[in-house]
Design an enzyme around this catalytic site. Structure first.
Site, mmCIF file in Angstrom:
data_model
loop_
_atom_site.group_PDB
_atom_site.id
_atom_site.type_symbol
_atom_site.label_atom_id
_atom_site.label_comp_id
_atom_site.label_asym_id
_atom_site.label_seq_id
_atom_site.Cartn_x
_atom_site.Cartn_y
_atom_site.Cartn_z
ATOM 1 N N SER A 56 -3.337 -7.523 2.977
ATOM 2 C CA SER A 56 -2.755 -7.321 4.371
ATOM 3 C C SER A 56 -1.233 -6.269 4.058
ATOM 4 O O SER A 56 -0.865 -5.421 4.796
ATOM 5 C CB SER A 56 -1.985 -8.288 5.101
ATOM 6 O OG SER A 56 -1.223 -9.026 4.231
ATOM 7 N N HIS A 57 -0.987 -6.124 2.658
ATOM 8 C CA HIS A 57 0.263 -5.353 2.309
ATOM 9 C C HIS A 57 0.028 -4.354 0.898
ATOM 10 O O HIS A 57 0.922 -4.143 0.475
ATOM 11 C CB HIS A 57 1.528 -6.198 2.271
ATOM 12 C CG HIS A 57 1.618 -6.566 3.720
ATOM 13 N ND1 HIS A 57 1.374 -7.620 4.194
ATOM 14 C CD2 HIS A 57 2.518 -6.171 4.592
ATOM 15 C CE1 HIS A 57 1.581 -7.780 5.527
ATOM 16 N NE2 HIS A 57 2.536 -6.744 5.749
ATOM 17 N N PHE A 130 7.714 -2.746 5.119
ATOM 18 C CA PHE A 130 6.419 -2.760 5.121
ATOM 19 C C PHE A 130 5.543 -3.365 4.234
ATOM 20 O O PHE A 130 4.419 -3.345 4.263
ATOM 21 C CB PHE A 130 5.985 -1.339 5.567
ATOM 22 C CG PHE A 130 5.098 -0.777 6.515
ATOM 23 C CD1 PHE A 130 5.042 -1.551 7.682
ATOM 24 C CD2 PHE A 130 4.023 0.116 6.104
ATOM 25 C CE1 PHE A 130 3.684 -1.013 8.578
ATOM 26 C CE2 PHE A 130 3.016 0.481 7.092
ATOM 27 C CZ PHE A 130 2.983 -0.202 8.085
ATOM 28 N N ALA A 132 4.868 -6.815 1.229
ATOM 29 C CA ALA A 132 4.791 -8.243 0.940
ATOM 30 C C ALA A 132 6.432 -8.507 0.778
ATOM 31 O O ALA A 132 7.086 -7.694 0.101
ATOM 32 C CB ALA A 132 3.949 -8.662 -0.089
ATOM 33 N N ASP A 187 5.478 -17.208 -0.073
ATOM 34 C CA ASP A 187 5.831 -16.008 0.948
ATOM 35 C C ASP A 187 4.877 -15.978 2.247
ATOM 36 O O ASP A 187 3.604 -15.792 2.067
ATOM 37 C CB ASP A 187 5.594 -14.719 0.193
ATOM 38 C CG ASP A 187 5.706 -13.572 1.029
ATOM 39 O OD1 ASP A 187 6.090 -13.551 2.126
ATOM 40 O OD2 ASP A 187 4.977 -12.425 0.475
ATOM 41 N N GLY A 196 -0.674 -7.370 9.919
ATOM 42 C CA GLY A 196 -1.721 -6.675 9.130
ATOM 43 C C GLY A 196 -3.150 -7.199 8.847
ATOM 44 O O GLY A 196 -3.954 -6.705 8.928
ATOM 45 N N ASP A 197 -3.171 -8.577 8.630
ATOM 46 C CA ASP A 197 -4.557 -9.174 8.621
ATOM 47 C C ASP A 197 -5.246 -9.170 9.891
ATOM 48 O O ASP A 197 -6.358 -9.021 10.106
ATOM 49 C CB ASP A 197 -4.484 -10.808 8.310
ATOM 50 C CG ASP A 197 -4.168 -10.764 6.818
ATOM 51 O OD1 ASP A 197 -4.886 -10.082 6.189
ATOM 52 O OD2 ASP A 197 -3.332 -11.737 6.413
ATOM 53 N N ARG A 313 -3.811 -26.801 -5.403
ATOM 54 C CA ARG A 313 -3.155 -25.295 -5.195
ATOM 55 C C ARG A 313 -1.948 -25.140 -4.823
ATOM 56 O O ARG A 313 -1.565 -25.696 -3.831
ATOM 57 C CB ARG A 313 -4.119 -24.417 -4.284
ATOM 58 C CG ARG A 313 -3.698 -23.183 -4.273
ATOM 59 C CD ARG A 313 -4.685 -22.412 -3.274
ATOM 60 N NE ARG A 313 -3.989 -21.283 -2.540
ATOM 61 C CZ ARG A 313 -4.790 -20.428 -1.641
ATOM 62 N NH1 ARG A 313 -5.951 -20.717 -1.231
ATOM 63 N NH2 ARG A 313 -4.150 -19.366 -1.272
ATOM 64 N N ARG A 319 -2.455 -15.674 -6.038
ATOM 65 C CA ARG A 319 -1.894 -14.266 -6.293
ATOM 66 C C ARG A 319 -1.897 -14.271 -7.729
ATOM 67 O O ARG A 319 -2.129 -13.248 -8.457
ATOM 68 C CB ARG A 319 -0.584 -13.990 -5.736
ATOM 69 C CG ARG A 319 -0.607 -13.702 -4.194
ATOM 70 C CD ARG A 319 0.540 -13.034 -3.688
ATOM 71 N NE ARG A 319 1.775 -13.807 -4.050
ATOM 72 C CZ ARG A 319 2.684 -13.642 -4.962
ATOM 73 N NH1 ARG A 319 2.646 -12.460 -5.942
ATOM 74 N NH2 ARG A 319 3.756 -14.516 -5.055
#
Ligand code: NDP
Ligand code: PYC
Length: 344
Positions: A56-57, A130, A132, A187, A196-197, A313, A319
């Site tokens: 998304s970023h 704009f 992450a 985050d 964004g998603d 997790r 990430r």
């Protein structure tokens, strides 16, 4: 044909060396009027999101950066001004430029102040974010500090019980050192889903999960187009998430001197997509706390307890795994995206 630092695959994806991808994005930014210093920061940020599987970023955002730069809404060559506002307080005027160069300008002094005084607030205004948010906190935790960052964005989140959006998708990122030089980091947007998603879902023709947003009439919808065209997103956790959105508006805008999400007005700049608001980053020297030099070990104990309780997790794990894979095998970039970037 694959160029230097690239490896073509059968799947239509090119696996790019991370530094080669950063260099390519830098060229795109510079070609659209961003200063070399700012381009280096923005390119690493955007390429880093793609490398980490944060679609998304990542590269998807480059078209938005370019459209915004072309619109004249943001100054890519802005030089941020750091103002000393007290022993533990730095103000930064981003001068209508991007937030990340403004943070980079303040970071060395802020870290020094956090170590000298125990904490430091970095209050950035007139800044466009704009990207992450984890890149704004991770380096501080890697240097042994606790970091909390907040950004307000553009009014697309409807407050609990309200009739129209007021809050931004307002991300909150936190990072702290843990044992063995590792860090804990999360985050997250305050909306159930990042804007964004939703855009990616619309582009790919996918429905949204229930509970993400409402249409222009305020009726629950799973149609991403309805959310994007006059509808709104919901805050996670109902009124509780909405209160966090409110806190972020206050910290990132009222405190910094930036704009609230609902005050962003880019109507005179068709194509503009980067909200001009503010960012607040708080650094804390954990050695000042009651655990003293044992802070990271205490964090590690918590992580162990979570693992023993069955949490498989940790935030950041996905990430970090994507990052490790991309650094080994290259960052997968579609041929279409690569051609677009190479053509600027
Ligand atoms: P996600 O919901 O994808 O993830 C939020 C956090 O939760 C991440 O730290 C993630 O770790 C972690 N996580 C996800 N699933 C689990 C799980 N099952 N167990 C434990 N942890 C988990 O992020 P968002 O969609 O909310 O935000 C995406 C990005 O959009 C962020 O980088 C944010 O900064 C950015 N954003 C930027 C805005 C701006 O104004 N600049 C506005 C809004 C969003 P992991 O990363 O490892 O998956
Ligand atoms: O994905 O919500 C989002 C967003 C807003 C501004 C930048 N990203």
């Amino acid at each position: 044909m694959a160029g230097v630092g690239e490896r073509g695959g059968d799947d239509g994806m090119t696996h790019m060396d991370f530094e080669a991808l950063v260099a390519l994005l830098e060229r795109v930014f510079v070609a659209h009027g961003v200063s070399r210093a700012n381009a280096a920061i923005l390119a690493r940020n955007c390429a880093g999101a793609e490398r980490d599987g944060a679609a998304s970023h990542g590269l998807f955002r480059m078209a938005g950066y370019v459209a915004t730069l072309r619109s004249g809404w943001v100054d890519g060559a802005a030089v941020p001004v750091v103002e000393d506002a007290g022993a533990s307080f730095l103000r930064v005027d981003a001068a209508n430029g991007f937030a990340q160069p403004a943070l980079a300008a303040a970071a060395p002094l802020a870290m020094e102040r956090a170590r000298e005084t125990g904490a430091c607030v970095i209050a950035i205004r007139r800044s466009h974010h704009f990207g992450a948010l984890w890149p704004d906190v991770e380096p501080f935790a890697e240097a042994g500090l606790v970091a909390l960052a907040m950004v307000d964005s553009m009014a697309v989140v409807v407050p609990e019980g309200a009739q129209r959006p007021v809050y931004g998708t307002n991300p909150l990122a936190f990072a702290a050192p843990r044992g063995d030089g590792k860090i804990v980091v999360f985050d997250q947007a305050v909306s159930v889903m990042a804007h964004g998603d939703v855009q990616i879902a619309a582009r790919e023709g996918r429905a949204l999960p229930p509970g993400v947003g409402v249409d222009a009439a305020g009726v629950a919808t799973t149609d991403p187009h309805a959310v994007l065209n006059g509808g709104a997103l919901l805050a996670f956790g109902g009124h509780k998430g909405a209160s966090i959105a409110m806190m972020i508006e206050i910290m990132a805008a009222a405190l910094t001197g930036g704009l609230f999400s609902h005050e962003v007005d880019w109507s005179a700049h068709p194509g503009a997509q980067t909200p001009c608001t503010g960012e607040c980053v708080i650094l804390i020297d954990p050695a000042r706390g009651g655990s003293g030099a044992g802070f990271a070990a205490r964090v590690e104990q918590l992580v162990e307890a979570l693992g023993e309780a069955g949490q498989a997790r940790m935030p950041g794990d996905r990430r970090f795994a994507a990052r490790e894979r991309a650094m080994r095998e290259g960052v997968p970039v579609s041929s279409e995206m690569l051609a677009g970037l190479e053509g600027n």
